[in-house]
Design a protein around this motif. Sequence first.
Motif, short mmCIF file in Angstrom:
data_model
loop_
_atom_site.label_atom_id
_atom_site.label_comp_id
_atom_site.label_asym_id
_atom_site.label_seq_id
_atom_site.Cartn_x
_atom_site.Cartn_y
_atom_site.Cartn_z
N ASN A 1 0.85 7.30 -0.18
CA ASN A 1 0.37 6.03 -0.70
C ASN A 1 -1.06 5.76 -0.28
O ASN A 1 -1.70 4.85 -0.79
CB ASN A 1 1.30 4.89 -0.27
CG ASN A 1 2.39 4.68 -1.28
OD1 ASN A 1 2.18 4.84 -2.47
ND2 ASN A 1 3.56 4.31 -0.81
N ARG B 1 6.80 2.89 -5.12
CA ARG B 1 5.94 2.04 -4.29
C ARG B 1 4.50 2.56 -4.24
O ARG B 1 3.84 2.52 -3.21
CB ARG B 1 6.51 1.89 -2.88
CG ARG B 1 7.84 1.20 -2.87
CD ARG B 1 8.30 0.94 -1.45
NE ARG B 1 9.72 0.71 -1.46
CZ ARG B 1 10.59 1.48 -0.82
NH1 ARG B 1 10.19 2.49 -0.12
NH2 ARG B 1 11.87 1.21 -0.88
N GLU C 1 0.55 -5.21 -10.94
CA GLU C 1 1.40 -4.98 -9.77
C GLU C 1 0.84 -3.90 -8.84
O GLU C 1 1.37 -3.69 -7.75
CB GLU C 1 2.82 -4.64 -10.21
CG GLU C 1 3.48 -5.80 -10.94
CD GLU C 1 4.90 -5.50 -11.35
OE1 GLU C 1 5.57 -4.71 -10.67
OE2 GLU C 1 5.34 -6.07 -12.37
N LYS D 1 6.16 2.15 -9.88
CA LYS D 1 6.51 0.94 -9.12
C LYS D 1 7.70 1.24 -8.19
O LYS D 1 7.70 0.83 -7.03
CB LYS D 1 6.84 -0.18 -10.10
CG LYS D 1 7.17 -1.49 -9.45
CD LYS D 1 7.48 -2.53 -10.52
CE LYS D 1 8.19 -3.72 -9.91
NZ LYS D 1 8.72 -4.61 -10.92
N ASP D 2 8.70 1.94 -8.71
CA ASP D 2 9.87 2.29 -7.90
C ASP D 2 9.50 3.19 -6.72
O ASP D 2 10.14 3.14 -5.68
CB ASP D 2 10.93 2.98 -8.75
CG ASP D 2 11.55 2.04 -9.78
OD1 ASP D 2 11.38 0.81 -9.66
OD2 ASP D 2 12.21 2.54 -10.71
N LYS E 1 0.61 2.40 -4.82
CA LYS E 1 -0.33 1.28 -4.79
C LYS E 1 -1.61 1.59 -5.57
O LYS E 1 -2.21 0.71 -6.15
CB LYS E 1 -0.67 0.95 -3.34
CG LYS E 1 0.53 0.47 -2.56
CD LYS E 1 0.19 0.26 -1.11
CE LYS E 1 1.42 -0.24 -0.39
NZ LYS E 1 1.84 0.55 0.70
N GLU F 1 4.34 7.34 3.26
CA GLU F 1 3.25 6.57 3.85
C GLU F 1 1.92 7.28 3.67
O GLU F 1 0.92 6.67 3.32
CB GLU F 1 3.52 6.31 5.32
CG GLU F 1 4.60 5.27 5.55
CD GLU F 1 5.01 5.12 7.00
OE1 GLU F 1 4.45 5.84 7.86
OE2 GLU F 1 5.89 4.30 7.28
#
Length: 175
Positions: free
Chosen positions: A53, A115, A156, A112-113, A117, A50
Motif C-alpha cells: 500500500n 484496501r 475513496e 477497495k476490498d 490507497k 502494508e
Amino acid sequence: MVKWSVKLSKYDIKYEPRFAIQSQALADFVVDFSDDLRVEVKIEAKQILEKENMGRWRLFTDGASNQKGTGLGIIVKLPQGDILNQEISCEFSAANNETEYEALIMGLQLAKDLRIKDLQVFVDSLLLTNHFNGSYVVKGEKIALYLQILKNMALEFETFSLNRFLEKTMLRQML
C-alpha cells in the motif's frame, strides 16, 4: 455429469476428469499449510499488504459484449510487480460502453476490498476516459449513472488517476 456438461456447454467449458494426485504432492501440501504455519502466514500477509500500500498499484480493465454474453477483464499489478487476474462472465447483456463501465467499477471494488490507497487505472475506452475528465458530454441516463458511480468510487482513494492505453501492445509493455 451429463446435466452439468449440457449447462456448461454454452460457455465453451468442457469437463476434464481429474487424475489421481501422487501421495508425495498431497503430503507436501498438508505440510505447507499445517496449523503451525497459519500464524506466520497471517503475519507475512499483513506485512506484504502494508508494504504494497506504500506504492502505486495499477488497475487495467476491459469489457466486451456480443451475442454469447458479456465479459469483464480485470488485471491488478502490485507495486512490486506481481499480477492478479480476474475474468468475469456476466449473465446479462449490455452495450459495449456499459461493459467498459461495469469492468472498471468491478475493478475499483476489488481495489477497495484490497484496501489500496494509491491507484492508477488504465482502460482502453476513449469514451469512458473523456466522460470522466469532462471532455465528452454524457448521453443517456444509464451511462450518466455509471459515471456517477465511477466518480464516487474514485473519491475513496487517496490518489487516483484514470488513463487510456491505446493498444494491446502498450498494455503488454505496462505489465
